[in-house]
Design a protein around this motif. Structure first.
Motif, PDB file in Angstrom:
ATOM      1  N   PRO A 107       0.810  -1.228   0.029  1.00 46.13           N
ATOM      2  CA  PRO A 107      -0.112   0.032  -0.124  1.00 46.13           C
ATOM      3  C   PRO A 107       0.848   1.302  -0.029  1.00 46.13           C
ATOM      4  CG  PRO A 107       0.076  -0.933   2.058  1.00 46.13           C
ATOM      5  CD  PRO A 107       0.570  -1.999   1.327  1.00 46.13           C
ATOM      6  N   PRO A 108       0.563   2.486  -0.577  1.00 44.19           N
ATOM      7  CA  PRO A 108       1.152   3.493  -0.546  1.00 44.19           C
ATOM      8  C   PRO A 108       1.237   4.153   0.795  1.00 44.19           C
ATOM      9  CG  PRO A 108      -0.917   3.766  -1.992  1.00 44.19           C
ATOM     10  CD  PRO A 108      -0.776   2.420  -1.291  1.00 44.19           C
ATOM     11  N   ASP A 109       0.707   3.817   1.825  1.00 48.96           N
ATOM     12  CA  ASP A 109       0.725   4.416   3.111  1.00 48.96           C
ATOM     13  C   ASP A 109       2.025   4.176   3.699  1.00 48.96           C
ATOM     14  OD1 ASP A 109      -2.320   4.492   4.227  1.00 48.96           O
ATOM     15  OD2 ASP A 109      -1.677   2.868   2.646  1.00 48.96           O
ATOM     16  N   VAL A 110       2.987   3.010   3.205  1.00 54.38           N
ATOM     17  CA  VAL A 110       4.191   2.942   3.414  1.00 54.38           C
ATOM     18  C   VAL A 110       5.316   4.001   3.275  1.00 54.38           C
ATOM     19  CG1 VAL A 110       3.975   0.376   3.767  1.00 54.38           C
ATOM     20  CG2 VAL A 110       4.809   1.357   1.818  1.00 54.38           C
ATOM     21  N   LEU A 111       4.990   4.570   1.870  1.00 52.05           N
ATOM     22  CA  LEU A 111       5.708   5.745   1.597  1.00 52.05           C
ATOM     23  C   LEU A 111       5.207   6.985   1.910  1.00 52.05           C
ATOM     24  CD1 LEU A 111       8.396   6.581   0.095  1.00 52.05           C
ATOM     25  CD2 LEU A 111       7.346   6.311  -2.165  1.00 52.05           C
ATOM     26  N   LEU A 112       3.764   7.387   1.776  1.00 49.29           N
ATOM     27  CA  LEU A 112       3.007   8.455   2.117  1.00 49.29           C
ATOM     28  C   LEU A 112       3.326   8.995   3.614  1.00 49.29           C
ATOM     29  CD1 LEU A 112       0.995  10.600   1.380  1.00 49.29           C
ATOM     30  CD2 LEU A 112      -0.711   9.057   2.288  1.00 49.29           C
ATOM     31  N   ILE A 113       3.428   7.902   4.497  1.00 43.76           N
ATOM     32  CA  ILE A 113       3.483   8.374   5.960  1.00 43.76           C
ATOM     33  C   ILE A 113       5.132   9.228   5.982  1.00 43.76           C
ATOM     34  CG2 ILE A 113       3.856   7.612   8.354  1.00 43.76           C
ATOM     35  CD1 ILE A 113       1.295   6.031   7.578  1.00 43.76           C
ATOM     36  N   ARG A 152       4.101  19.933   2.603  1.00 42.83           N
ATOM     37  CA  ARG A 152       3.516  19.229   1.441  1.00 42.83           C
ATOM     38  C   ARG A 152       2.531  18.154   1.662  1.00 42.83           C
ATOM     39  NH1 ARG A 152       8.553  19.324  -2.741  1.00 42.83           N
ATOM     40  NH2 ARG A 152       8.755  21.420  -2.881  1.00 42.83           N
ATOM     41  N   ALA A 153       2.337  17.816   2.869  1.00 46.27           N
ATOM     42  CA  ALA A 153       1.544  16.691   3.094  1.00 46.27           C
ATOM     43  C   ALA A 153       0.155  16.517   2.540  1.00 46.27           C
ATOM     44  CB  ALA A 153       1.273  16.718   4.500  1.00 46.27           C
ATOM     45  N   LEU A 154      -0.546  17.649   2.270  1.00 51.35           N
ATOM     46  CA  LEU A 154      -1.801  17.640   1.640  1.00 51.35           C
ATOM     47  C   LEU A 154      -1.724  17.260   0.179  1.00 51.35           C
ATOM     48  CD1 LEU A 154      -3.926  20.387   3.702  1.00 51.35           C
ATOM     49  CD2 LEU A 154      -3.883  17.422   4.055  1.00 51.35           C
ATOM     50  N   ARG A 155      -0.418  17.977  -0.588  1.00 50.45           N
ATOM     51  CA  ARG A 155      -0.268  17.835  -1.905  1.00 50.45           C
ATOM     52  C   ARG A 155       0.251  16.366  -2.203  1.00 50.45           C
ATOM     53  NH1 ARG A 155       4.180  21.560  -4.134  1.00 50.45           N
ATOM     54  NH2 ARG A 155       3.158  22.894  -2.995  1.00 50.45           N
ATOM     55  N   LEU A 156       0.653  15.870  -1.172  1.00 46.82           N
ATOM     56  CA  LEU A 156       1.184  14.348  -1.355  1.00 46.82           C
ATOM     57  C   LEU A 156      -0.033  13.650  -1.024  1.00 46.82           C
ATOM     58  CD1 LEU A 156       4.468  14.546   0.590  1.00 46.82           C
ATOM     59  CD2 LEU A 156       4.381  14.124  -1.650  1.00 46.82           C
ATOM     60  N   PHE A 216      -6.480   8.631   2.081  1.00 45.90           N
ATOM     61  CA  PHE A 216      -4.894   9.215   2.115  1.00 45.90           C
ATOM     62  C   PHE A 216      -4.829  10.864   2.454  1.00 45.90           C
ATOM     63  CE2 PHE A 216      -4.808   6.139  -1.610  1.00 45.90           C
ATOM     64  CZ  PHE A 216      -4.054   4.976  -0.884  1.00 45.90           C
ATOM     65  N   MET A 217      -5.886  11.641   2.363  1.00 47.59           N
ATOM     66  CA  MET A 217      -5.923  12.830   2.793  1.00 47.59           C
ATOM     67  C   MET A 217      -5.920  12.848   4.344  1.00 47.59           C
ATOM     68  SD  MET A 217      -5.261  14.603   0.107  1.00 47.59           S
ATOM     69  CE  MET A 217      -5.746  16.356   0.691  1.00 47.59           C
ATOM     70  N   LEU A 218      -6.589  11.964   5.179  1.00 43.71           N
ATOM     71  CA  LEU A 218      -6.593  11.843   6.317  1.00 43.71           C
ATOM     72  C   LEU A 218      -5.290  11.333   6.996  1.00 43.71           C
ATOM     73  CD1 LEU A 218      -8.163  11.628   9.095  1.00 43.71           C
ATOM     74  CD2 LEU A 218      -8.595   9.087   8.643  1.00 43.71           C
ATOM     75  N   VAL A 219      -4.258  10.577   6.366  1.00 44.18           N
ATOM     76  CA  VAL A 219      -3.280  10.339   6.654  1.00 44.18           C
ATOM     77  C   VAL A 219      -2.490  11.431   6.511  1.00 44.18           C
ATOM     78  CG1 VAL A 219      -1.038   8.905   6.272  1.00 44.18           C
ATOM     79  CG2 VAL A 219      -3.338   7.752   6.322  1.00 44.18           C
ATOM     80  N   ALA A 220      -2.299  11.977   5.304  1.00 42.63           N
ATOM     81  CA  ALA A 220      -1.497  13.205   5.315  1.00 42.63           C
ATOM     82  C   ALA A 220      -1.759  14.215   6.093  1.00 42.63           C
ATOM     83  CB  ALA A 220      -1.605  13.744   3.652  1.00 42.63           C
ATOM     84  N   ALA A 221      -3.064  14.519   6.501  1.00 41.56           N
ATOM     85  CA  ALA A 221      -3.386  15.810   7.310  1.00 41.56           C
ATOM     86  C   ALA A 221      -3.048  15.380   8.832  1.00 41.56           C
ATOM     87  CB  ALA A 221      -5.049  15.933   7.383  1.00 41.56           C
TER      88      ALA A 221
END
Length: 183
Positions: free
Chosen positions: A27-33, A42-46, A139-144
């Motif tokens: 899952p992308p979370d492993v790199l998004l986090i 840049r979290a929200l953009r990511l 993904f926006m929740l994780v980024a936020a």
């Protein structure tokens, strides 16, 4: 974290997000986090980048299901996804586009839903909309959360993101039952 520091990390995140929605198991979370922790401004953009490329990858999964479902059936069986595919087909018949939204946010393997949606010829526009909203919510929740609380919240997210996903499944299930009861 070392990949998160790389200058091409957003490209890697986009590629991972795209691949995970149709055929790749990570899952992308492993790199998004870690990327959001390294670049909180840049979290929200990511999160939006992850959402967009995950939705595009979902379209590839849809296309795979639509054009080549019979061809990939042995691969799905060998990979241990076949029981999930059969279960998902039943959910599609019962809940339609709602199941795509739930799958987009939940810890369920999203690629199974994208491929099955194509195999069942789900209308494309509702599929894309539900994918974008469901994946975006996740993904926006994780980024936020990472942007707001920094890397100290990362262990909490890793521990609870699956439970949040299942909670969303429960909320949608209760909503669907309530709507059915109301007529």
């Amino acid at each position: 974290m070392s990949w998160a520091a790389h200058r091409h990390a957003p490209r890697y995140l986009a590629a991972l997000s795209f691949a995970e929605s149709s055929f790749f198991p990570v899952p992308p979370d492993v790199l998004l986090i870690p990327l959001c922790a390294a670049r909180p401004g840049r979290a929200l953009r990511l999160g939006l980048l992850t959402t967009a490329f995950s939705t595009l990858g979902g379209l590839l999964g849809y296309l795979i299901g639509w054009l080549a479902f019979d061809l990939i059936t042995p691969l799905l069986k060998d990979a241990g996804y076949w029981a999930q595919v059969l279960r998902v087909e039943g959910w599609f018949r019962e809940y339609g586009v709602w199941i795509v939204f739930v799958a987009g946010f939940s810890p369920l393997p999203y690629k199974v839903f994208t491929i099955t949606a194509g195999a069942m010829s789900m209308p494309l526009l509702p599929f894309v909309f539900a994918s974008f909203v469901g994946r975006g919510a996740r993904f926006m929740l994780v980024a936020a959360l990472i942007a707001r609380y920094g890397s100290r919240v990362e262990p909490w997210i890793r521990r609870w993101v699956e439970w949040l996903g299942w909670l969303s499944v429960l909320v949608v299930a209760v909503l669907l039952v309530w709507l059915n009861v109301r007529g």
